[in-house]
Design a protein around this motif. Structure first.
Motif, short mmCIF file in Angstrom:
data_model
loop_
_atom_site.label_atom_id
_atom_site.label_comp_id
_atom_site.label_asym_id
_atom_site.label_seq_id
_atom_site.Cartn_x
_atom_site.Cartn_y
_atom_site.Cartn_z
N PHE A 163 27.52 39.68 60.52
CA PHE A 163 29.03 39.87 60.00
C PHE A 163 29.78 40.72 61.00
O PHE A 163 30.93 41.36 60.60
N LYS A 164 29.51 40.78 62.26
CA LYS A 164 29.91 41.29 63.26
C LYS A 164 31.52 41.39 63.61
O LYS A 164 32.01 42.15 63.80
N GLY A 165 31.55 40.06 63.27
CA GLY A 165 33.05 39.60 63.47
C GLY A 165 34.16 39.24 62.37
O GLY A 165 35.12 39.12 62.57
N LEU A 166 33.50 39.77 61.05
CA LEU A 166 34.37 39.68 59.90
C LEU A 166 35.46 40.74 59.81
O LEU A 166 35.21 42.14 60.39
N ARG A 167 36.84 40.25 59.68
CA ARG A 167 37.77 41.07 59.70
C ARG A 167 38.47 41.55 58.16
O ARG A 167 38.96 42.41 58.10
N ILE A 168 38.23 40.53 57.20
CA ILE A 168 38.90 40.59 55.77
C ILE A 168 37.67 40.39 55.06
O ILE A 168 37.19 39.13 55.11
N LEU A 169 37.32 41.41 53.96
CA LEU A 169 36.47 41.09 53.05
C LEU A 169 36.94 41.62 51.60
O LEU A 169 37.64 42.42 51.41
N ILE A 170 36.96 40.48 50.93
CA ILE A 170 37.56 40.59 49.51
C ILE A 170 36.47 40.85 48.45
O ILE A 170 35.40 39.62 48.25
N LEU A 171 36.22 41.82 47.86
CA LEU A 171 35.24 41.86 46.68
C LEU A 171 35.84 42.32 45.38
O LEU A 171 35.25 43.14 44.50
N SER A 172 36.97 41.92 45.18
CA SER A 172 37.69 42.30 43.78
C SER A 172 36.86 41.69 42.78
O SER A 172 36.55 40.61 42.93
N ASN A 173 37.02 42.36 41.44
CA ASN A 173 36.17 42.02 40.36
C ASN A 173 34.84 41.64 40.56
O ASN A 173 34.26 40.43 39.92
N THR A 174 34.06 42.32 41.50
CA THR A 174 32.60 42.00 41.63
C THR A 174 31.61 43.08 40.94
O THR A 174 30.45 42.86 40.69
N GLY A 175 32.31 44.04 40.41
CA GLY A 175 31.40 45.23 39.74
C GLY A 175 30.80 45.91 40.84
O GLY A 175 29.94 46.68 40.55
N MET A 196 39.22 45.75 46.84
CA MET A 196 38.52 46.27 45.84
C MET A 196 39.06 46.30 44.46
O MET A 196 38.31 47.05 43.68
N CYS A 197 40.01 45.42 44.05
CA CYS A 197 40.72 45.61 42.99
C CYS A 197 39.74 45.22 41.80
O CYS A 197 38.76 44.39 41.77
N GLN A 198 39.95 45.70 40.83
CA GLN A 198 39.31 45.62 39.29
C GLN A 198 38.12 45.76 39.26
O GLN A 198 37.11 45.24 38.71
N ASN A 199 37.66 46.97 40.18
CA ASN A 199 36.26 47.45 40.12
C ASN A 199 36.15 48.66 39.68
O ASN A 199 34.87 49.36 39.70
N HIS A 200 37.51 49.43 38.91
CA HIS A 200 37.35 50.46 38.69
C HIS A 200 36.75 51.63 39.50
O HIS A 200 36.15 52.53 39.03
N VAL A 201 37.32 51.69 40.64
CA VAL A 201 36.92 52.68 41.69
C VAL A 201 37.61 53.87 41.22
O VAL A 201 38.85 54.01 41.28
N ALA A 202 36.89 55.02 41.32
CA ALA A 202 37.38 56.50 40.77
C ALA A 202 37.53 57.25 42.00
O ALA A 202 37.98 58.20 42.01
#
Length: 232
Positions: A163-175, A196-202
């Protein structure tokens, strides 16, 4: 209110057989035919983009000066395959994908730059690695609403060459805890957006990685040197 009927055990011929453990009244069993075990990513691609395999009909001139209908078998199938090879944006949202094969996907759809895998049955990071290994032009990857397993340091190192060229990563609601998101980010040096929405990051110090203490208290800037958007 509870939704189950037992604690994960059944009684057969007077013997209690425990299949799993949970609080009494919260366990449920489901008949095998009702289970959705998922499909492969290759099967989902073929079903969505090559699913219409109707034969083509065309009028051609005859030697007598008339016309006749000629059937071109598999014409739509060929066109669909050609279209998939050209596609730069592919969505397999809610396609029940549970596994990613090695090799064939990259041959079938080598030009994908944006891939939407939201709401599938992915959980194993090895499958994510296989996506990156085959789709070498990938710039946007949406893994939202897949309940991902623990991302260990050893597995995260496998993400780097993929993933050297990846610009956008969406991990919302993955735990996924923030500490594990940092591991993923450190393996994606070109990352500009992380969702990282809905992952309850504190906390944003890496201390909430599952399974072990954070190796170091790195900052967001250190983990994501190219990051422009962080959506929590």
């Amino acid at each position: 209110a509870t939704r189950g009927k037992h604690d994960g055990s059944v009684t057969k011929d007077g013997e209690v057989i425990r299949l799993y453990s949970c609080e009494s009244g919260r366990g449920s069993f489901m008949k095998l035919p009702l289970l959705r075990t998922g499909v492969s990513m290759l099967a989902a691609l073929l079903d969505k983009y090559e699913g219409a395999k109707l034969d083509g009909m065309e009028s051609v001139a005859t030697t007598s000066g008339g016309f006749m209908e000629v059937e071109f078998v598999g014409e739509d199938h060929i066109r669909a395959k050609q279209q998939l090879r050209r596609n730069q944006s592919v969505s397999l949202k809610d396609a029940l994908v549970g596994v990613v094969e090695a090799g064939e996907i990259g041959e079938l759809a080598p030009n994908i730059q944006e891939l939407d895998m939201r709401g599938n049955l992915l959980w194993n990071w090895d499958d994510v690695v296989r996506i990156g290994q085959q789709l070498t032009r990938l710039q946007v990857l949406n893994l939202g609403s897949n309940k991902m397993a623990h991302l260990s340091p050893s597995v995260s190192t496998q993400l780097m060459p993929s993933f050297k060229g990846l610009r956008i990563l969406i991990l919302s609601n993955t735990g996924l805890p923030w500490g594990e998101a940092m591991r993923a980010g450190q393996a994606m040096p070109s990352l500009e957006e992380l969702h990282m929405c809905q992952n309850h990051v504190a906390l944003l110090d890496g201390s909430d990685a599952r399974g072990e203490e954070s190796e170091s208290k790195t900052t967001v800037q250190e983990s994501f040197p190219q990051l422009r958007v962080l959506n929590l």
